[in-house]
Write a protein that holds these residues in place. Structure first.
Motif, PDB file in Angstrom:
ATOM      1  N   TYR A  23       0.814  -1.224   0.000  1.00  0.00           N
ATOM      2  CA  TYR A  23       0.000   0.000   0.000  1.00  0.00           C
ATOM      3  C   TYR A  23       0.845   1.270   0.000  1.00  0.00           C
ATOM      4  O   TYR A  23       0.408   2.298  -0.512  1.00  0.00           O
ATOM      5  N   PHE A  27       0.128   2.614  -3.702  1.00  0.00           N
ATOM      6  CA  PHE A  27      -1.049   3.459  -3.463  1.00  0.00           C
ATOM      7  C   PHE A  27      -0.735   4.740  -2.704  1.00  0.00           C
ATOM      8  O   PHE A  27      -1.633   5.498  -2.387  1.00  0.00           O
ATOM      9  N   ARG A  48      -3.070   8.158   3.863  1.00  0.00           N
ATOM     10  CA  ARG A  48      -2.939   8.871   2.592  1.00  0.00           C
ATOM     11  C   ARG A  48      -4.052   9.898   2.572  1.00  0.00           C
ATOM     12  O   ARG A  48      -5.226   9.544   2.452  1.00  0.00           O
ATOM     13  N   ALA A  51      -7.528   9.261   4.300  1.00  0.00           N
ATOM     14  CA  ALA A  51      -7.817   7.825   4.338  1.00  0.00           C
ATOM     15  C   ALA A  51      -6.759   7.089   5.160  1.00  0.00           C
ATOM     16  O   ALA A  51      -5.566   7.325   4.997  1.00  0.00           O
ATOM     17  N   LEU A  80     -11.676  -2.803  -1.801  1.00  0.00           N
ATOM     18  CA  LEU A  80     -11.223  -1.433  -1.595  1.00  0.00           C
ATOM     19  C   LEU A  80     -11.145  -0.805  -2.981  1.00  0.00           C
ATOM     20  O   LEU A  80     -10.936  -1.512  -3.964  1.00  0.00           O
ATOM     21  N   PHE A  82      -9.666   2.640  -5.437  1.00  0.00           N
ATOM     22  CA  PHE A  82      -8.831   3.826  -5.596  1.00  0.00           C
ATOM     23  C   PHE A  82      -9.008   4.373  -6.996  1.00  0.00           C
ATOM     24  O   PHE A  82      -9.332   3.633  -7.927  1.00  0.00           O
ATOM     25  N   GLN A  83      -8.778   5.671  -7.157  1.00  0.00           N
ATOM     26  CA  GLN A  83      -8.815   6.348  -8.456  1.00  0.00           C
ATOM     27  C   GLN A  83      -7.394   6.688  -8.873  1.00  0.00           C
ATOM     28  O   GLN A  83      -6.567   7.056  -8.036  1.00  0.00           O
ATOM     29  N   THR A  84      -7.122   6.578 -10.167  1.00  0.00           N
ATOM     30  CA  THR A  84      -5.833   6.962 -10.729  1.00  0.00           C
ATOM     31  C   THR A  84      -6.087   7.691 -12.039  1.00  0.00           C
ATOM     32  O   THR A  84      -7.210   7.690 -12.541  1.00  0.00           O
ATOM     33  N   VAL A 127      -8.676  -5.244  -4.674  1.00  0.00           N
ATOM     34  CA  VAL A 127      -8.503  -3.798  -4.741  1.00  0.00           C
ATOM     35  C   VAL A 127      -8.857  -3.351  -6.159  1.00  0.00           C
ATOM     36  O   VAL A 127      -8.280  -3.836  -7.132  1.00  0.00           O
ATOM     37  N   VAL A 129      -8.953  -0.451  -9.028  1.00  0.00           N
ATOM     38  CA  VAL A 129      -8.262   0.772  -9.433  1.00  0.00           C
ATOM     39  C   VAL A 129      -8.940   1.259 -10.707  1.00  0.00           C
ATOM     40  O   VAL A 129      -9.012   0.522 -11.698  1.00  0.00           O
TER      41      VAL A 129
END
Length: 144
Positions: A23, A27, A48, A51, A80, A82-84, A127, A129
Motif C-alpha cells: 500500500y 497506493f 494517505r 484515508a 477497496l 482507488f482512483q488513478t 482492490v 483501481v
C-alpha cells in the motif's frame, strides 16, 4: 446533525510488512503510527490524505478465495477502491506484484473514459483501481 467523518478500514494481514509495503509503494500510503500491544504484536496505521488503513497481524495465511471484483456474500466487504489517472500506467508499475482478478474493463457505455481493473493484495483483499469515473451531477440537490 452531528459531524461524521470517514475514519479507516482495518485489514487482517498474514504479513504486516508485505501489506504495508504494497500500500505504500503502489497506493501512496505512509506509516502514520504504530501501536504496540506487547509480545511483539502491533497495529500499523497507514495514511494517505484523509484515508487510513489499520493493519492487524492475523497469524494465518492469505485468503485466496475471492475472485473477480470481490466476494459476493452479504456482510463481507467486496473490495477497496482507488482512483488513478491511468489504469495502464498503474498496471505497468505494479508488474507481477499482484494478481489481476478482473479486467481491465472499459465502461464507456456508462461514463466516457471510465476504465477499471481489480487486483489481489498480499492478503487476498480485492482492490479496484479506476480512471475516469465521475459523479452523475443530475442527482445534486441544487442541479449543479
Amino acid at each position: 446533525m452531528r459531524r461524521m467523518d470517514w475514519s479507516h478500514v482495518g485489514l487482517n494481514c498474514a504479513d504486516q510488512k508485505a501489506t504495508e509495503e504494497f500500500y505504500t509503494r503502489y497506493f501512496g500510503f505512509a506509516r502514520a503510527r504504530v501501536v504496540s500491544l506487547g509480545d511483539a504484536t502491533q497495529i500499523v496505521f497507514l495514511r494517505r490524505g484523509d484515508a487510513y488503513l489499520e493493519l492487524f497481524a492475523s497469524g494465518s495465511g492469505p485468503a485466496r478465495t475471492a475472485q473477480g471484483d470481490g466476494p459476493q456474500e452479504p456482510g463481507r466487504m467486496r473490495h477497496l477502491a482507488f482512483q488513478t489517472d491511468s489504469v495502464d500506467a498503474f498496471l505497468a508499475e505494479l508488474g507481477d506484484a499482484a494478481e489481476v482478478t478482473l479486467g481491465p474493463l472499459d465502461f464507456d457505455d456508462f461514463v466516457c473514459g471510465w476504465r477499471t481493473v481489480w487486483v489481489r493484495d498480499p492478503d487476498g483483499v480485492i482492490v479496484e483501481v479506476s480512471q475516469g469515473f465521475e459523479d452523475d451531477r443530475s442527482h445534486d440537490k441544487d442541479g449543479a
